[in-house]
Write an enzyme that holds these catalytic residues in place. Sequence first.
Site, mmCIF file in Angstrom:
data_model
loop_
_atom_site.group_PDB
_atom_site.id
_atom_site.type_symbol
_atom_site.label_atom_id
_atom_site.label_comp_id
_atom_site.label_asym_id
_atom_site.label_seq_id
_atom_site.Cartn_x
_atom_site.Cartn_y
_atom_site.Cartn_z
ATOM 1 N N LYS A 170 22.067 13.365 -84.532
ATOM 2 C CA LYS A 170 22.581 14.334 -83.542
ATOM 3 C C LYS A 170 22.447 15.764 -84.054
ATOM 4 C CE LYS A 170 25.312 11.465 -80.610
ATOM 5 N NZ LYS A 170 26.523 10.994 -80.032
ATOM 6 N N LYS B 291 17.283 2.569 -78.667
ATOM 7 C CA LYS B 291 18.497 1.917 -78.177
ATOM 8 C C LYS B 291 18.791 2.385 -76.747
ATOM 9 C CE LYS B 291 22.752 3.498 -78.799
ATOM 10 N NZ LYS B 291 24.140 3.822 -79.142
ATOM 11 N N LYS C 8 23.372 6.176 -73.055
ATOM 12 C CA LYS C 8 23.708 7.035 -71.902
ATOM 13 C C LYS C 8 22.937 8.348 -71.991
ATOM 14 C CE LYS C 8 28.522 5.641 -72.228
ATOM 15 N NZ LYS C 8 28.816 5.856 -73.658
HETATM 16 N N1 AQP Z 1 22.141 -0.272 -76.467
HETATM 17 C C1 AQP Z 1 23.264 -0.860 -76.839
HETATM 18 N N2 AQP Z 1 23.261 -2.188 -77.187
HETATM 19 C C2 AQP Z 1 24.412 -2.798 -77.580
HETATM 20 N N3 AQP Z 1 25.611 -2.166 -77.632
HETATM 21 C C3 AQP Z 1 25.655 -0.865 -77.300
HETATM 22 N N4 AQP Z 1 26.666 0.034 -77.254
HETATM 23 C C4 AQP Z 1 26.188 1.236 -76.853
HETATM 24 N N5 AQP Z 1 24.869 1.146 -76.622
HETATM 25 C C5 AQP Z 1 24.500 -0.143 -76.897
HETATM 26 C C6 AQP Z 1 28.055 -0.263 -77.585
HETATM 27 O O1 AQP Z 1 28.859 0.151 -76.495
HETATM 28 C C7 AQP Z 1 30.118 0.568 -76.996
HETATM 29 C C8 AQP Z 1 30.491 1.892 -76.419
HETATM 30 O O2 AQP Z 1 29.578 2.861 -76.884
HETATM 31 P P1 AQP Z 1 29.926 4.404 -76.815
HETATM 32 O O3 AQP Z 1 29.801 4.884 -75.440
HETATM 33 O O4 AQP Z 1 31.234 4.693 -77.402
HETATM 34 O O5 AQP Z 1 28.908 5.067 -77.777
HETATM 35 P P2 AQP Z 1 27.394 4.908 -77.953
HETATM 36 O O6 AQP Z 1 27.089 3.758 -78.836
HETATM 37 O O7 AQP Z 1 26.956 6.217 -78.488
HETATM 38 O O8 AQP Z 1 26.856 4.622 -76.478
HETATM 39 P P3 AQP Z 1 25.675 5.340 -75.801
HETATM 40 O O9 AQP Z 1 25.410 4.702 -74.506
HETATM 41 O O10 AQP Z 1 24.520 5.419 -76.751
HETATM 42 O O11 AQP Z 1 26.305 6.768 -75.519
HETATM 43 P P4 AQP Z 1 25.804 8.223 -75.916
HETATM 44 O O12 AQP Z 1 24.421 8.353 -75.362
HETATM 45 O O13 AQP Z 1 26.793 9.136 -75.238
HETATM 46 O O14 AQP Z 1 25.824 8.373 -77.407
HETATM 47 C C9 AQP Z 1 30.019 0.589 -78.519
HETATM 48 O O15 AQP Z 1 30.647 -0.562 -79.030
HETATM 49 C C10 AQP Z 1 28.548 0.550 -78.769
HETATM 50 O O16 AQP Z 1 28.229 -0.094 -79.998
#
Ligand code: AQP
Length: 330
Positions: free
Chosen positions: A112, A192, A195
């Site tokens: 990041k 991965k 969002k």
């Molecule tokens: N691609 C993924 N596969 C499996 N698990 C996932 N998680 C997120 N993406 C995947 C799991 O979802 C939970 C919530 O995640 P989060 O929103 O707190 O943070 P994150 O991992 O950063 O999710 P994003 O979608 O990637 O959000 P942004 O883009 O905002 O950073 C966690 O348990 C995570 O492991």
Amino acid sequence: MARIFSGIQPSGELHIGNYLGAVKNWVKLQGEHPGAIYCVVDYHAITGAYDPAVLRARRWGMAKSLLASGIDPAQAILFMQSDVPEHTELSWIFTTITPLGDLERQTQFKDKSSKLESIPAGVLMYPVLQAADILLYRADSVPVGEDQIQHLELARDTSRKFNAKFDVAYFPEPKPLLTPTRRILGLDGNAKMSKSMGNTIGLLESDDEIWQKLRPAMTDPQRVRKSDPGRPEVCNIFQLHKAFNAEHTVAQVADQCSTAGWGCMDCKKVLLEGMVQELTPIRRRSAELDAEPSRVLDALADGGRAARAIAQQTMGEVREIMGLSGLPAT
Ligand code: AQP
């Protein structure tokens, strides 16, 4: 019995990666561990630039989507992080025992911060707040996706450091609870599903919206013509079949792909059917909650009160351990 805690950022729409990696497991675990605690971690979602009106909508949308996915306020505590100020209080305390180098080594921080000209300190402190989120409830089991393993290691270190510094056995060492679908790739088949990457399928998208995303989605890059046999084991679409379809369908897909019986479009249509079957009841419950928003607000208000009661007790004990309360011994 294990105490379960997990959180999700309201940084966008709940997507199938979040659902398969974490939220589906949260729903299963709430039945096995009454009082499991699930949190919309809105303080984590403000470390970058954002529009307050968008955040307001996303906090609400995330809470609603969790309820629609099956989180049951009669079994689990669902709440908004910023309703429980003890999260930031414990986080400050943890910054006093966390080495800066441990935070700078976190992969997510490196990713990041490399994209930012000016790095807000909150981006670096993110895993400290996450450790506080978990340990405030003295949780020992955290259902998450694979990407959170490193942050959980830091939470374990924090617990050990606190216990050693004050010579107590107060905080547990929280372990990750992973699912077989612990890392869902985005539709590009590379990064991965995330969002912030725009490579997601939202949990509440319509059949047509999902199909418009599945059609161009990456499959086996070596399969150029329909007559080329595919390699299911390297195909991201096949991984999604395993998550959404029954074993006999998965076996049929593997067979048809590897013998060039089906083309990728045929295979994606079967995936769409499996996804629609799983997601339709979630969309229906979401529409019901849209029509009755007080159910979401009531669940969050009750959850906030229940979470705060636990959090206040922990902070009372932490202050006592640290010499931050009480009278001096005479
Ligand atoms: N691609 C993924 N596969 C499996 N698990 C996932 N998680 C997120 N993406 C995947 C799991 O979802 C939970 C919530 O995640 P989060 O929103 O707190 O943070 P994150 O991992 O950063 O999710 P994003 O979608 O990637 O959000 P942004 O883009 O905002 O950073 C966690 O348990 C995570 O492991």
